[in-house]
Design a protein around this motif. Structure first.
Motif, mmCIF file in Angstrom:
data_model
loop_
_atom_site.group_PDB
_atom_site.id
_atom_site.type_symbol
_atom_site.label_atom_id
_atom_site.label_comp_id
_atom_site.label_asym_id
_atom_site.label_seq_id
_atom_site.Cartn_x
_atom_site.Cartn_y
_atom_site.Cartn_z
ATOM 1 N N ASP A 94 0.693 -0.686 -0.155
ATOM 2 C CA ASP A 94 -0.232 -0.322 -0.081
ATOM 3 C C ASP A 94 0.813 0.789 0.082
ATOM 4 O OD1 ASP A 94 -2.389 1.332 0.412
ATOM 5 O OD2 ASP A 94 -3.093 1.254 2.289
ATOM 6 N N GLN A 95 1.864 1.502 -1.738
ATOM 7 C CA GLN A 95 2.186 2.781 -0.997
ATOM 8 C C GLN A 95 1.886 3.718 -2.324
ATOM 9 O OE1 GLN A 95 5.015 3.982 0.264
ATOM 10 N NE2 GLN A 95 5.156 1.569 1.797
ATOM 11 N N ALA A 96 2.107 4.865 -2.171
ATOM 12 C CA ALA A 96 1.660 5.829 -3.424
ATOM 13 C C ALA A 96 2.185 5.959 -4.635
ATOM 14 C CB ALA A 96 1.610 7.097 -2.504
ATOM 15 N N ALA A 97 1.672 5.663 -4.985
ATOM 16 C CA ALA A 97 2.407 5.925 -6.888
ATOM 17 C C ALA A 97 3.020 6.725 -6.954
ATOM 18 C CB ALA A 97 1.603 6.035 -8.075
ATOM 19 N N PRO A 98 4.148 6.764 -7.783
ATOM 20 C CA PRO A 98 4.931 8.340 -7.413
ATOM 21 C C PRO A 98 4.698 9.405 -8.058
ATOM 22 C CG PRO A 98 5.781 6.204 -8.529
ATOM 23 C CD PRO A 98 4.437 5.845 -7.854
ATOM 24 N N ALA A 99 5.404 10.388 -7.916
ATOM 25 C CA ALA A 99 4.988 11.776 -8.134
ATOM 26 C C ALA A 99 5.666 12.669 -9.612
ATOM 27 C CB ALA A 99 4.876 12.599 -7.402
ATOM 28 N N PHE A 100 5.389 11.839 -11.169
ATOM 29 C CA PHE A 100 6.103 12.031 -12.010
ATOM 30 C C PHE A 100 5.971 13.727 -12.039
ATOM 31 C CE2 PHE A 100 4.127 7.840 -13.215
ATOM 32 C CZ PHE A 100 4.839 7.223 -12.555
ATOM 33 N N ARG A 101 7.580 14.263 -12.382
ATOM 34 C CA ARG A 101 7.638 15.577 -12.801
ATOM 35 C C ARG A 101 7.456 15.965 -14.027
ATOM 36 N NH1 ARG A 101 12.142 15.151 -9.222
ATOM 37 N NH2 ARG A 101 11.918 16.062 -7.507
ATOM 38 N N ASN A 102 7.006 16.627 -14.759
ATOM 39 C CA ASN A 102 6.739 17.424 -15.737
ATOM 40 C C ASN A 102 8.151 17.925 -16.568
ATOM 41 O OD1 ASN A 102 4.149 16.327 -16.676
ATOM 42 N ND2 ASN A 102 3.381 18.384 -15.489
ATOM 43 N N VAL A 103 8.636 17.478 -17.855
ATOM 44 C CA VAL A 103 9.752 17.487 -18.591
ATOM 45 C C VAL A 103 9.583 18.772 -19.774
ATOM 46 C CG1 VAL A 103 11.880 17.828 -18.667
ATOM 47 C CG2 VAL A 103 11.513 16.636 -16.612
ATOM 48 N N ARG A 144 9.333 7.560 -17.673
ATOM 49 C CA ARG A 144 9.888 6.687 -18.913
ATOM 50 C C ARG A 144 9.187 5.927 -20.010
ATOM 51 N NH1 ARG A 144 13.888 3.605 -14.463
ATOM 52 N NH2 ARG A 144 16.110 5.076 -15.572
ATOM 53 N N GLU A 145 8.220 6.489 -20.160
ATOM 54 C CA GLU A 145 7.285 6.395 -21.481
ATOM 55 C C GLU A 145 8.046 7.028 -22.279
ATOM 56 O OE1 GLU A 145 4.589 4.465 -22.137
ATOM 57 O OE2 GLU A 145 5.356 3.808 -19.544
ATOM 58 N N TRP A 146 8.073 7.111 -24.337
ATOM 59 C CA TRP A 146 8.351 7.414 -25.113
ATOM 60 C C TRP A 146 7.082 8.852 -25.190
ATOM 61 C CZ3 TRP A 146 13.019 6.663 -27.570
ATOM 62 C CH2 TRP A 146 12.802 4.913 -27.329
ATOM 63 N N CYS A 147 7.502 9.981 -25.342
ATOM 64 C CA CYS A 147 7.202 11.484 -26.354
ATOM 65 C C CYS A 147 8.056 11.275 -27.271
ATOM 66 C CB CYS A 147 7.773 12.027 -24.777
ATOM 67 S SG CYS A 147 9.402 12.726 -24.421
ATOM 68 N N SER A 148 7.164 12.394 -27.896
ATOM 69 C CA SER A 148 7.593 12.277 -29.405
ATOM 70 C C SER A 148 7.300 13.212 -30.225
ATOM 71 C CB SER A 148 7.516 11.219 -30.853
ATOM 72 O OG SER A 148 6.242 10.980 -30.400
ATOM 73 N N VAL A 149 7.512 13.640 -31.572
ATOM 74 C CA VAL A 149 7.643 14.999 -32.370
ATOM 75 C C VAL A 149 8.135 14.902 -33.684
ATOM 76 C CG1 VAL A 149 9.147 16.561 -31.568
ATOM 77 C CG2 VAL A 149 7.058 17.359 -32.582
ATOM 78 N N SER A 150 7.195 15.106 -34.337
ATOM 79 C CA SER A 150 6.900 14.831 -35.298
ATOM 80 C C SER A 150 6.679 15.545 -36.414
ATOM 81 C CB SER A 150 6.478 12.998 -36.385
ATOM 82 O OG SER A 150 7.153 11.759 -35.692
ATOM 83 N N GLY A 151 7.546 15.854 -38.015
ATOM 84 C CA GLY A 151 7.229 16.865 -39.169
ATOM 85 C C GLY A 151 7.616 16.975 -40.082
ATOM 86 N N CYS A 175 11.797 10.136 -27.617
ATOM 87 C CA CYS A 175 13.318 10.237 -25.974
ATOM 88 C C CYS A 175 11.956 9.508 -25.071
ATOM 89 C CB CYS A 175 13.670 11.403 -25.369
ATOM 90 S SG CYS A 175 12.689 12.584 -25.335
ATOM 91 N N ARG A 176 13.307 9.085 -24.181
ATOM 92 C CA ARG A 176 11.913 9.069 -22.625
ATOM 93 C C ARG A 176 13.207 8.766 -21.907
ATOM 94 N NH1 ARG A 176 12.111 2.316 -22.979
ATOM 95 N NH2 ARG A 176 14.110 2.574 -23.241
ATOM 96 N N LEU A 177 12.416 9.639 -20.905
ATOM 97 C CA LEU A 177 13.182 10.739 -19.955
ATOM 98 C C LEU A 177 13.680 10.217 -18.216
ATOM 99 C CD1 LEU A 177 11.966 13.429 -18.642
ATOM 100 C CD2 LEU A 177 11.708 13.977 -20.802
ATOM 101 N N LEU A 178 13.984 10.740 -17.642
ATOM 102 C CA LEU A 178 14.305 10.437 -16.020
ATOM 103 C C LEU A 178 14.625 11.872 -15.296
ATOM 104 C CD1 LEU A 178 13.744 8.140 -13.467
ATOM 105 C CD2 LEU A 178 16.129 7.719 -13.702
ATOM 106 N N THR A 179 14.062 11.843 -14.430
ATOM 107 C CA THR A 179 14.879 12.944 -13.469
ATOM 108 C C THR A 179 15.645 12.545 -12.161
ATOM 109 O OG1 THR A 179 12.722 13.899 -12.276
ATOM 110 C CG2 THR A 179 13.045 15.019 -14.225
ATOM 111 N N ARG A 180 16.127 13.281 -12.071
ATOM 112 C CA ARG A 180 16.586 12.741 -10.109
ATOM 113 C C ARG A 180 17.387 14.376 -9.336
ATOM 114 N NH1 ARG A 180 22.104 9.474 -13.180
ATOM 115 N NH2 ARG A 180 20.976 8.446 -13.976
ATOM 116 N N GLY A 181 17.341 13.667 -8.581
ATOM 117 C CA GLY A 181 17.154 15.523 -7.999
ATOM 118 C C GLY A 181 18.287 15.306 -6.971
ATOM 119 N N ALA A 182 18.918 16.672 -6.075
ATOM 120 C CA ALA A 182 20.214 16.680 -5.970
ATOM 121 C C ALA A 182 20.457 17.039 -4.135
ATOM 122 C CB ALA A 182 20.928 17.952 -6.682
ATOM 123 N N GLY A 183 21.618 17.140 -4.802
ATOM 124 C CA GLY A 183 21.599 17.881 -3.190
ATOM 125 C C GLY A 183 22.163 19.102 -2.671
#
Length: 206
Positions: free
Chosen positions: A34-43, A96-103, A121-129
């Protein structure tokens, strides 16, 4: 021993009647699951497609964010002319889901076919100290383009020549600091001495 259980979906309640040892095992299992789903960041990713040419002139005006990079490319790669072909914006989540743009890019010749492109691309954000910028990991950043190549000289008037298509592009992975702009790579444009250069910037929007 036996276990009696009931579940009320409306209020999300699980009722269990069992021995103390079994209840403890069930409690630990529920707490683990019973863990909360991770909060995804928008990039927001901004990509610039640049065309570098060994022929002087015709570079055109570049956005201020690109001018310093263009000056560096002209000095390091020996291309006196750099012009902006297209600006692309991708809005993604760090799941880490695919996002794309075409033209398509307009043709340089009258009535010529367009150049097709796809960036994904797919992406992942990382925190910092403390005192450090957050980072954005771009995984499988993939640029694919299809260039029209004329079978012969392109006349100013009269019927246009036949065209074939050639593929160009590259795939890579890289890490960017939040708000950083970087040159990703260079590919040769089929049928010419020009080069296609991809520049990418990324920022976390929440």
């Amino acid at each position: 021993g036996s276990i009696d259980r009931s579940f009320r979906n409306q209020v999300r309640i699980l009722a269990v009647k069992a021995s103390p040892e079994t209840l403890q095992a069930i409690r630990e299992t529920v707490q683990r699951l019973d863990q909360a789903a991770p909060a995804f960041r928008n990039v927001e990713i901004t990509a610039y497609l640049l065309q570098a040419s060994p022929a002087p002139g015709g570079g055109g005006e570049l956005p201020a964010a690109l001018q310093k990079l263009a000056d560096s490319l002209q000095a390091s790669l020996g291309y006196p002319s750099v012009r902006l072909l297209e600006s692309l914006v991708l809005r993604c989540r760090d799941d880490r889901e695919w996002c794309s743009v075409s033209g398509v890019l307009p043709s340089d010749s009258p009535d010529g076919p367009e150049t097709q492109y796809n960036l994904r691309c797919r992406l992942l954000t990382r925190g910092a100290g403390a005192g450090q910028a957050r980072s954005i990991q771009l995984e499988n950043l993939d640029l694919g383009m299809r260039f029209p190549v004329p079978a012969g000289p392109v006349p100013e008037k009269g019927p246009r020549p036949n065209y074939s298509f050639r593929d160009a592009g590259f795939e890579t992975s890289l890490d960017l600091k939040d708000g950083q702009t970087a040159v990703v790579g260079k590919a040769t444009m089929s049928g010419s001495r020009d080069a296609l250069i991809l520049v990418v910037s990324a920022r976390i929007t929440d």
